[in-house]
Design a protein around this motif. Structure first.
Motif, mmCIF file in Angstrom:
data_model
loop_
_atom_site.group_PDB
_atom_site.id
_atom_site.type_symbol
_atom_site.label_atom_id
_atom_site.label_comp_id
_atom_site.label_asym_id
_atom_site.label_seq_id
_atom_site.Cartn_x
_atom_site.Cartn_y
_atom_site.Cartn_z
ATOM 1 N N ARG A 173 0.829 -1.213 0.000
ATOM 2 C CA ARG A 173 0.000 0.000 0.000
ATOM 3 C C ARG A 173 0.865 1.265 0.000
ATOM 4 N NH1 ARG A 173 -3.709 3.315 2.834
ATOM 5 N NH2 ARG A 173 -5.762 3.254 1.822
ATOM 6 N N GLU A 174 1.649 1.376 -1.054
ATOM 7 C CA GLU A 174 2.496 2.547 -1.276
ATOM 8 C C GLU A 174 2.489 2.860 -2.766
ATOM 9 O OE1 GLU A 174 6.460 2.348 0.479
ATOM 10 O OE2 GLU A 174 5.784 0.658 1.712
ATOM 11 N N PRO A 175 2.585 4.136 -3.154
ATOM 12 C CA PRO A 175 2.595 4.486 -4.582
ATOM 13 C C PRO A 175 3.991 4.261 -5.185
ATOM 14 C CG PRO A 175 2.740 6.477 -3.262
ATOM 15 C CD PRO A 175 2.596 5.328 -2.288
ATOM 16 N N LEU A 176 4.290 3.012 -5.513
ATOM 17 C CA LEU A 176 5.615 2.656 -6.024
ATOM 18 C C LEU A 176 5.681 2.698 -7.545
ATOM 19 C CD1 LEU A 176 6.441 -0.392 -3.705
ATOM 20 C CD2 LEU A 176 7.009 2.033 -3.371
ATOM 21 N N TYR A 177 4.558 2.965 -8.176
ATOM 22 C CA TYR A 177 4.498 3.010 -9.635
ATOM 23 C C TYR A 177 3.935 4.358 -10.061
ATOM 24 C CZ TYR A 177 3.963 1.212 -14.388
ATOM 25 O OH TYR A 177 4.088 1.005 -15.739
ATOM 26 N N PHE A 178 4.618 5.033 -10.981
ATOM 27 C CA PHE A 178 4.224 6.369 -11.418
ATOM 28 C C PHE A 178 3.653 6.256 -12.831
ATOM 29 C CE2 PHE A 178 8.203 7.661 -8.799
ATOM 30 C CZ PHE A 178 7.561 7.292 -7.632
ATOM 31 N N TYR A 179 2.342 6.289 -12.899
ATOM 32 C CA TYR A 179 1.588 5.963 -14.105
ATOM 33 C C TYR A 179 1.288 7.230 -14.893
ATOM 34 C CZ TYR A 179 -2.404 3.920 -16.696
ATOM 35 O OH TYR A 179 -3.285 3.493 -17.650
ATOM 36 N N ARG A 180 1.817 7.306 -16.123
ATOM 37 C CA ARG A 180 1.581 8.492 -16.946
ATOM 38 C C ARG A 180 0.162 8.391 -17.507
ATOM 39 N NH1 ARG A 180 6.205 11.558 -18.396
ATOM 40 N NH2 ARG A 180 7.506 9.699 -18.185
ATOM 41 N N GLU A 181 -0.769 8.690 -16.625
ATOM 42 C CA GLU A 181 -2.180 8.413 -16.905
ATOM 43 C C GLU A 181 -2.817 9.470 -17.792
ATOM 44 O OE1 GLU A 181 -5.751 6.314 -14.405
ATOM 45 O OE2 GLU A 181 -4.343 7.568 -13.323
ATOM 46 N N GLU A 182 -2.237 10.660 -17.824
ATOM 47 C CA GLU A 182 -2.819 11.731 -18.631
ATOM 48 C C GLU A 182 -2.954 11.295 -20.092
ATOM 49 O OE1 GLU A 182 -2.099 16.499 -19.358
ATOM 50 O OE2 GLU A 182 -0.352 15.198 -19.246
ATOM 51 N N SER A 183 -1.902 10.637 -20.623
ATOM 52 C CA SER A 183 -1.926 10.243 -22.022
ATOM 53 C C SER A 183 -2.734 8.971 -22.260
ATOM 54 C CB SER A 183 -0.497 10.036 -22.544
ATOM 55 O OG SER A 183 0.178 9.058 -21.779
ATOM 56 N N SER A 184 -3.107 8.272 -21.192
ATOM 57 C CA SER A 184 -3.844 7.014 -21.356
ATOM 58 C C SER A 184 -5.351 7.219 -21.382
ATOM 59 C CB SER A 184 -3.484 6.049 -20.221
ATOM 60 O OG SER A 184 -4.097 6.441 -19.013
ATOM 61 N N ILE A 185 -5.821 8.393 -20.964
ATOM 62 C CA ILE A 185 -7.262 8.652 -20.931
ATOM 63 C C ILE A 185 -7.697 9.120 -22.316
ATOM 64 C CG2 ILE A 185 -9.111 9.939 -19.793
ATOM 65 C CD1 ILE A 185 -7.788 8.012 -17.966
ATOM 66 N N GLN A 186 -7.792 8.182 -23.234
ATOM 67 C CA GLN A 186 -8.188 8.462 -24.608
ATOM 68 C C GLN A 186 -9.565 7.866 -24.854
ATOM 69 O OE1 GLN A 186 -5.096 6.957 -27.149
ATOM 70 N NE2 GLN A 186 -3.474 7.996 -26.007
ATOM 71 N N PHE A 187 -10.475 8.666 -25.358
ATOM 72 C CA PHE A 187 -11.865 8.267 -25.498
ATOM 73 C C PHE A 187 -12.016 6.972 -26.297
ATOM 74 C CE2 PHE A 187 -15.758 8.402 -28.111
ATOM 75 C CZ PHE A 187 -16.689 8.262 -27.108
ATOM 76 N N ASP A 188 -11.475 6.939 -27.515
ATOM 77 C CA ASP A 188 -11.652 5.771 -28.372
ATOM 78 C C ASP A 188 -11.087 4.514 -27.726
ATOM 79 O OD1 ASP A 188 -12.872 7.334 -30.258
ATOM 80 O OD2 ASP A 188 -11.076 7.614 -31.482
#
Length: 296
Positions: free
Chosen positions: A197-212
């Motif tokens: 329960r620690e944020p050990l992974y930094f997920y570049r989520e901004e570019s993954s939120i694609q509608f299609d």
């Protein structure tokens, strides 16, 4: 304990260099890093070949097979007892591998361990943090798998290789390879998971939120439940899933119309109290990665 870290990549030239640096900076050094090119047409392969570290092996056949096929390839050629996942555009905390190795060493009955994640923007600024709830063991049921509520963040996992060899990816399950993997394992009662329960992974989520991409993933999940699991999953469980997936599709369409797709990140992470202290820890790790110069 030797660890295999697998990073499949496809046209990831903007982020691959820093992703690899975050592995080379790990405080756990007994690993091999497999960089598997999935037919990139940009400079990704050139970047992968630029590293001068004997632990790195670059694999390229010039073909685009898709993520599930490349993950299976990594499983088959891995030399480590444990296999760690990572996406080519993300970063990881510098003690991620050590903490996951320790967890698996201390919990012999657990097949895989996931971690919390920190959502970052394309410029590496912190957006929000998402941590699993509850105890360090995940008592998962088939219903969790069907509803997509396993709390396993796929890119963060470290897995015992022997489990992966029993549970390969369905290579047709693109954009839902993890969803189908958890379902197949749960149907066999072969998914013993834990998490840190620690944020050990930094997920570049901004570019993954694609509608299609999101809509295709949701529809693929819906179709696979209808076609592959209609005789193995009870009707009531399937009906509940259909209702939930249609709601996700509706919300995603609405957010897209309003031009606020990134708000989905906030919804995903709303259950985790946001901590300035954790943000600062993540920022410190990211600064170390950015400032690291590989010895040539």
């Amino acid at each position: 304990m030797k660890v295999t870290i697998g990073i499949p990549f496809f046209n990831a030239e903007d982020f691959l260099y820093e992703s690899v640096k975050s592995i080379l900076l790990q405080n756990y050094s007994n690993f091999e890093l497999l960089l598997v090119d999935d037919g990139s047409t940009d400079r990704s392969l050139e970047i992968a070949n630029s590293f001068r570290d004997s632990r790195i092996k670059v694999i390229s056949d010039g073909i685009n097979l898709g993520l599930p096929a490349r993950l299976n390839q990594i499983i088959q050629i891995a030399k480590g007892d444990y296999i760690a996942r990572m996406d080519a555009d993300d970063l990881v905390a510098l003690n991620r591998i050590q903490k996951q190795v320790t967890f698996l060493n201390e919990n012999k009955d657990v097949d895989l361990v996931s971690t919390g994640i920190c959502s970052i923007a394309n410029d590496c600024s912190v957006m929000s943090i998402r941590l699993p709830s509850g105890a360090k063991r995940l008592d998962l049921t088939l219903k969790n798998g069907v509803q997509g509520s396993t709390e396993i963040a796929h890119a963060t996992i470290m897995v015992r290789r022997k489990w992966y060899l029993r549970n390969l990816y369905d290579e047709n399950a693109k954009l839902m390879e993890d969803y189908q993997l958890w379902l197949d394992a749960l149907i066999k009662d072969d998914l013993k998971a834990g998490y840190i329960r620690e944020p050990l992974y930094f997920y570049r989520e901004e570019s993954s939120i694609q509608f299609d991409k999101l809509i295709r993933a949701y529809k693929n999940q819906r179709n696979v439940i209808r076609e592959k699991y209609k005789t193995t999953i009870p009707f009531g469980m399937r009906f509940s899933f259909y209702s939930k997936i249609e709601l996700k599709i509706l919300v995603t369409r609405l957010f897209n119309i309003l031009g606020i797709m990134n708000k989905l990140i906030s919804l995903r992470n709303k259950a985790t109290p946001q901590s300035g202290q954790l943000y600062n820890l993540v920022n410190d790790e990211i600064d170390k990665i950015k400032n690291f110069k590989e010895h040539q």
